[in-house]
Design a protein around this motif. Structure first.
Motif, mmCIF file in Angstrom:
data_model
loop_
_atom_site.group_PDB
_atom_site.id
_atom_site.type_symbol
_atom_site.label_atom_id
_atom_site.label_comp_id
_atom_site.label_asym_id
_atom_site.label_seq_id
_atom_site.Cartn_x
_atom_site.Cartn_y
_atom_site.Cartn_z
ATOM 1 N N ILE A 86 13.385 -11.570 29.133
ATOM 2 C CA ILE A 86 13.532 -12.468 29.825
ATOM 3 C C ILE A 86 12.552 -13.421 29.774
ATOM 4 N N TRP A 87 11.836 -12.957 29.050
ATOM 5 C CA TRP A 87 10.719 -14.271 28.069
ATOM 6 C C TRP A 87 11.210 -14.454 26.958
ATOM 7 N N SER A 88 11.932 -13.580 26.538
ATOM 8 C CA SER A 88 12.296 -14.111 25.030
ATOM 9 C C SER A 88 13.326 -14.987 24.877
ATOM 10 N N PHE A 89 14.505 -14.938 26.275
ATOM 11 C CA PHE A 89 15.225 -16.161 26.872
ATOM 12 C C PHE A 89 14.901 -17.770 26.944
ATOM 13 N N SER A 90 13.886 -17.835 27.528
ATOM 14 C CA SER A 90 12.914 -18.161 28.066
ATOM 15 C C SER A 90 12.378 -19.192 26.818
ATOM 16 N N PHE A 91 12.249 -18.833 26.253
ATOM 17 C CA PHE A 91 11.358 -19.599 25.436
ATOM 18 C C PHE A 91 12.294 -19.863 23.834
ATOM 19 N N GLN A 92 13.113 -19.043 23.967
ATOM 20 C CA GLN A 92 14.191 -19.938 22.837
ATOM 21 C C GLN A 92 15.293 -20.747 23.684
ATOM 22 N N GLU B 194 5.776 -37.267 15.911
ATOM 23 C CA GLU B 194 4.365 -37.014 15.849
ATOM 24 C C GLU B 194 3.381 -35.887 15.503
ATOM 25 N N LEU B 195 2.590 -36.113 14.880
ATOM 26 C CA LEU B 195 1.875 -34.485 15.408
ATOM 27 C C LEU B 195 1.376 -34.202 16.711
ATOM 28 N N THR B 196 0.972 -35.578 17.515
ATOM 29 C CA THR B 196 0.276 -34.775 18.601
ATOM 30 C C THR B 196 1.419 -34.521 19.336
ATOM 31 N N ILE B 197 2.378 -35.595 19.282
ATOM 32 C CA ILE B 197 3.720 -35.020 20.348
ATOM 33 C C ILE B 197 3.601 -33.763 20.422
ATOM 34 N N SER B 198 4.608 -33.549 19.065
ATOM 35 C CA SER B 198 4.964 -31.656 18.095
ATOM 36 C C SER B 198 3.885 -30.588 18.864
ATOM 37 N N LYS B 199 2.717 -31.113 19.223
ATOM 38 C CA LYS B 199 1.665 -30.088 19.805
ATOM 39 C C LYS B 199 2.111 -29.967 21.121
ATOM 40 N N VAL B 200 2.124 -30.488 21.234
ATOM 41 C CA VAL B 200 2.099 -30.849 22.829
ATOM 42 C C VAL B 200 3.164 -30.378 23.437
ATOM 43 N N THR B 201 4.383 -30.312 22.652
ATOM 44 C CA THR B 201 6.042 -29.834 23.000
ATOM 45 C C THR B 201 5.434 -28.269 22.651
ATOM 46 N N GLY B 202 5.260 -28.209 21.564
ATOM 47 C CA GLY B 202 4.460 -26.561 21.369
ATOM 48 C C GLY B 202 3.621 -25.554 22.578
ATOM 49 N N LEU B 203 3.168 -26.240 22.659
ATOM 50 C CA LEU B 203 2.241 -25.925 24.366
ATOM 51 C C LEU B 203 3.005 -25.472 25.188
ATOM 52 N N ILE B 204 3.452 -26.517 25.571
ATOM 53 C CA ILE B 204 4.963 -26.753 26.494
ATOM 54 C C ILE B 204 5.749 -25.554 26.950
ATOM 55 N N VAL B 205 6.667 -25.397 25.273
ATOM 56 C CA VAL B 205 7.302 -24.228 24.702
ATOM 57 C C VAL B 205 7.145 -22.920 25.314
ATOM 58 N N ILE B 206 5.634 -22.840 24.960
ATOM 59 C CA ILE B 206 4.553 -21.679 24.851
ATOM 60 C C ILE B 206 4.628 -20.743 27.092
ATOM 61 N N PHE B 207 4.125 -22.215 26.990
ATOM 62 C CA PHE B 207 3.649 -22.177 28.740
ATOM 63 C C PHE B 207 4.477 -22.353 29.776
ATOM 64 N N GLY B 208 4.900 -23.338 29.059
ATOM 65 C CA GLY B 208 6.663 -22.946 29.706
ATOM 66 C C GLY B 208 7.668 -21.500 29.640
ATOM 67 N N PHE C 168 6.140 -19.026 29.607
ATOM 68 C CA PHE C 168 5.883 -17.444 30.683
ATOM 69 C C PHE C 168 5.851 -18.185 32.105
ATOM 70 N N ILE C 169 5.755 -20.245 32.210
ATOM 71 C CA ILE C 169 5.945 -19.762 33.654
ATOM 72 C C ILE C 169 7.820 -19.785 34.126
ATOM 73 N N LEU C 170 8.730 -19.725 33.624
ATOM 74 C CA LEU C 170 9.947 -19.514 33.989
ATOM 75 C C LEU C 170 9.854 -17.965 33.863
ATOM 76 N N THR C 171 9.548 -17.538 33.417
ATOM 77 C CA THR C 171 9.850 -16.116 32.855
ATOM 78 C C THR C 171 9.168 -15.690 34.729
ATOM 79 N N ILE C 172 7.912 -16.268 35.127
ATOM 80 C CA ILE C 172 7.625 -15.611 36.750
ATOM 81 C C ILE C 172 8.728 -15.859 37.277
ATOM 82 N N LEU C 173 8.968 -17.589 37.529
ATOM 83 C CA LEU C 173 9.404 -18.245 38.075
ATOM 84 C C LEU C 173 10.856 -17.700 38.113
ATOM 85 N N ILE C 174 11.631 -16.693 37.421
ATOM 86 C CA ILE C 174 13.000 -15.663 36.858
ATOM 87 C C ILE C 174 12.750 -14.780 37.602
ATOM 88 N N TYR C 175 11.684 -13.691 37.678
ATOM 89 C CA TYR C 175 10.879 -12.878 38.346
ATOM 90 C C TYR C 175 10.529 -12.971 39.516
#
Length: 110
Positions: free
Chosen positions: A58-64, A81-95, A97-104
């Motif tokens: 589930i985490w793998s599908f959410s991350f993908q 842009e470098l800052t936007i790229s970092k922010v969206t990367g962090l959104i992908v990582i933390f998001g 995990f959040i999606l996995t918890i919500l699906i659970y």
């Protein structure tokens, strides 16, 4: 770098998702072989190890999915842009995990 981490993780989760879909297809087609093979597979999935694997998938599908949305914006020309790229990367990582918890929680009907 966060972009490198997201890039390699995106590729790894893609491979994991293909393998997972193959096993899900085999599990579903095991219903054609009768109730005993289906029940055996179901008992494996109900074990602690099976639940751990399901949560990982589930985490793998959410991350993908979130990473693909990020790539979609890149295809449209946004987010390089470098800052936007970092922010969206962090959104992908933390998001993911959040999606996995919500699906659970939805699966547990909480």
């Amino acid at each position: 770098h966060i972009s490198s981490l997201i890039s390699i993780s995106h590729r790894i989760t893609g491979v994991i998702n293909i393998i997972a879909l193959t096993f899900v297809s085999i599990w579903i087609s095991s219903m054609l072989l009768g109730a005993t093979s289906y029940e055996f597979t179901k008992s494996i999935l109900n074990s602690f190890f099976g639940k751990f694997i399901i949560t990982g998938i589930i985490w793998s599908f959410s991350f993908q999915a979130l990473s693909e949305i990020r790539h979609l914006f890149w295809d449209l020309g946004y987010g390089f842009e470098l800052t936007i790229s970092k922010v969206t990367g962090l959104i992908v990582i933390f998001g993911s995990f959040i999606l996995t918890i919500l699906i659970y929680l939805v699966g547990r009907q909480i």
